[in-house]
Design an enzyme around this catalytic site. Structure first.
Site, short mmCIF file in Angstrom:
data_model
loop_
_atom_site.label_atom_id
_atom_site.label_comp_id
_atom_site.label_asym_id
_atom_site.label_seq_id
_atom_site.Cartn_x
_atom_site.Cartn_y
_atom_site.Cartn_z
N SER A 1 0.83 -1.21 0.00
CA SER A 1 0.00 0.00 0.00
C SER A 1 0.87 1.25 0.00
O SER A 1 1.99 1.25 0.50
CB SER A 1 -0.87 -0.03 1.26
N TYR B 1 -0.57 -0.85 10.25
CA TYR B 1 -0.80 -1.35 8.89
C TYR B 1 0.31 -0.87 7.96
O TYR B 1 0.89 -1.66 7.20
CB TYR B 1 -2.18 -0.84 8.44
N1 NAP Z 1 -8.83 -1.33 -1.13
C1 NAP Z 1 -7.86 -0.45 -1.10
O1 NAP Z 1 -8.11 0.75 -1.29
C2 NAP Z 1 -6.43 -0.89 -0.85
C3 NAP Z 1 -5.43 0.09 -0.88
C4 NAP Z 1 -4.13 -0.30 -0.63
C5 NAP Z 1 -3.82 -1.62 -0.38
N2 NAP Z 1 -4.82 -2.55 -0.33
C6 NAP Z 1 -4.45 -3.95 -0.05
O2 NAP Z 1 -5.08 -4.79 -1.00
C7 NAP Z 1 -5.33 -6.07 -0.43
C8 NAP Z 1 -6.79 -6.43 -0.63
O3 NAP Z 1 -7.57 -5.46 0.04
P1 NAP Z 1 -9.15 -5.30 -0.14
O4 NAP Z 1 -9.42 -3.86 -0.22
O5 NAP Z 1 -9.64 -6.21 -1.18
O6 NAP Z 1 -9.61 -5.80 1.30
P2 NAP Z 1 -10.94 -6.56 1.71
O7 NAP Z 1 -12.06 -6.23 0.80
O8 NAP Z 1 -11.10 -6.28 3.17
O9 NAP Z 1 -10.56 -8.08 1.49
C9 NAP Z 1 -9.54 -8.63 2.27
C10 NAP Z 1 -9.36 -10.08 1.88
O10 NAP Z 1 -8.42 -10.63 2.81
C11 NAP Z 1 -9.04 -11.72 3.48
N3 NAP Z 1 -8.56 -11.81 4.86
C12 NAP Z 1 -8.69 -10.90 5.86
N4 NAP Z 1 -8.16 -11.38 7.00
C13 NAP Z 1 -7.69 -12.62 6.70
C14 NAP Z 1 -7.03 -13.63 7.44
N5 NAP Z 1 -6.75 -13.48 8.74
N6 NAP Z 1 -6.70 -14.78 6.81
C15 NAP Z 1 -6.99 -14.97 5.50
N7 NAP Z 1 -7.59 -14.05 4.74
C16 NAP Z 1 -7.94 -12.89 5.34
C17 NAP Z 1 -10.53 -11.44 3.43
O11 NAP Z 1 -11.29 -12.63 3.51
P3 NAP Z 1 -11.94 -13.24 4.82
O12 NAP Z 1 -12.57 -12.12 5.57
O13 NAP Z 1 -12.90 -14.23 4.25
O14 NAP Z 1 -10.84 -13.89 5.56
C18 NAP Z 1 -10.65 -10.87 2.02
O15 NAP Z 1 -10.68 -11.90 1.09
C19 NAP Z 1 -4.94 -5.95 1.05
O16 NAP Z 1 -3.65 -6.47 1.24
C20 NAP Z 1 -4.95 -4.46 1.29
O17 NAP Z 1 -4.10 -4.08 2.33
C21 NAP Z 1 -6.12 -2.22 -0.57
#
Ligand code: NAP
Length: 294
Positions: A143, A156
């Protein structure tokens, strides 16, 4: 098929950005192992029309990546089913959206386990097999949060910046042996994922400037493919010259926080943090079921 890679593990594949990555890799003809905690959601992704149309094999393994035994079980299940794993996408991640002074030690440890230890350990478990075969690719999803000093992301951002350093050294150490590594540094993502969900939950309108800085989740999926195909060390996923912006932030550390003020992010994140405290207090008081922070 990319570099004749046959099988990929994608963590965080149940919702948010993960399913977009899964679909993109499946379209390239790779068999996919889907990992996250929610088994039902994994099944929904696995049986979706796009995945069926790709004609690849899919395995769902409900996994909590913060747990040592669960990580080992994931790798064993993948290797038992497909023989070997060529690609690991460490996408699972998340934040509590709380002010740092309110964290408990358990919360600090859990966040680091999710965003840093989990990816490092899954890599460590898969690396010997990849080295033996002389091929493989690790893609870590990080990120821009740390670079821009995004509000209330102390733990984070520390973990995500750690993941950038981990990837850099891993790449340098093993690339000559055929195992490469890339890190994707994401700016804000709209349309799916945690940021989009938070905005919807709070019914918040976004400033034009904030909207202009967003990328769709498809852009992340395409960046995953590009990082493997073109063997990129780091890709910044952000509209415009993402790498330049990241470099500028490093030279001018005050610039990110100033931008957060200008775009209204600081104020919005304070609202979000206050809401999380309310939800937490309600959960403790037993008014609601415990807060499910996705
Ligand atoms: N969205 C953004 O704006 C953004 C920006 C910068 C970086 N990111 C990064 O992009 C990645 C995806 O983010 P997202 O926005 O798609 O987040 P999200 O919608 O919250 O999805 C997170 C995913 O991780 C899984 N997860 C969470 N805790 C877990 C655990 N303990 N064990 C296994 N799986 C777990 C969740 O599934 P379960 O709940 O089913 O476990 C879900 O599939 C992350 O690494 C995040 O830090 C996102």
């Amino acid at each position: 098929m990319i570099k004749n890679y046959q099988t990929a593990i994608v963590t965080g594949a149940s919702h948010g950005i993960g399913p977009f990555i899964v679909r993109a890799l499946a379209k390239e003809g790779m068999n996919i192992v889907l990992a996250a905690r929610s088994g039902n959601e994994l099944e929904q992704v696995a049986t979706s029309a796009d995945i069926r149309a790709a004609g690849v094999q899919v395995l769902t393994v409900p996994t909590d990546v913060t747990q040592r035994d669960a990580r080992s079980a994931l790798v064993s299940a993948a290797e038992r089913t497909f023989g070997s794993v060529d690609v690991l996408v460490n996408n699972a991640g998340g934040d509590l959206q709380r002010e740092f002074h309110r964290y408990t030690v358990g919360e600090v440890e859990a966040l680091i386990a999710l965003n840093l230890t989990g990816p490092i350990e899954l890599t460590r478990l898969l690396l010997p097999g990849m080295l033996q075969r002389g091929r493989g690719h690790i893609v870590n999803i990080s990120s821009l949060g740390g670079s821009v000093g995004f509000p209330y992301t102390e733990v984070y951002s520390a973990a995500k910046d750690g993941l950038i350093a981990f990837t850099r050294v891993l790449r340098a150490d093993y690339r000559k042996q055929g195992v490469s590594s890339s890190v994707l540094i994401l700016g804000p993502i709209g349309g799916a994922g945690t940021g989009a969900r938070t905005m919807e939950e709070l019914n918040l309108a976004m400033s034009a400037m904030a909207k202009a800085s967003m990328s769709p989740p498809e852009a992340v999926a395409q960046a995953v493919l590009k990082s493997i195909k073109r063997d990129k060390a780091e890709l910044v996923v952000m509209p415009g010259p993402g790498r330049l912006i990241r470099t500028l932030m490093t030279f001018f550390p005050g610039m990110g926080p100033a931008m957060n003020e200008m775009t209204g992010s600081t104020q919005t994140m304070k609202q979000v943090a206050d809401l999380r405290e309310q939800q937490r207090a309600q959960a403790i008081a037993g008014v609601n079921s415990p807060v499910q922070q996705r």
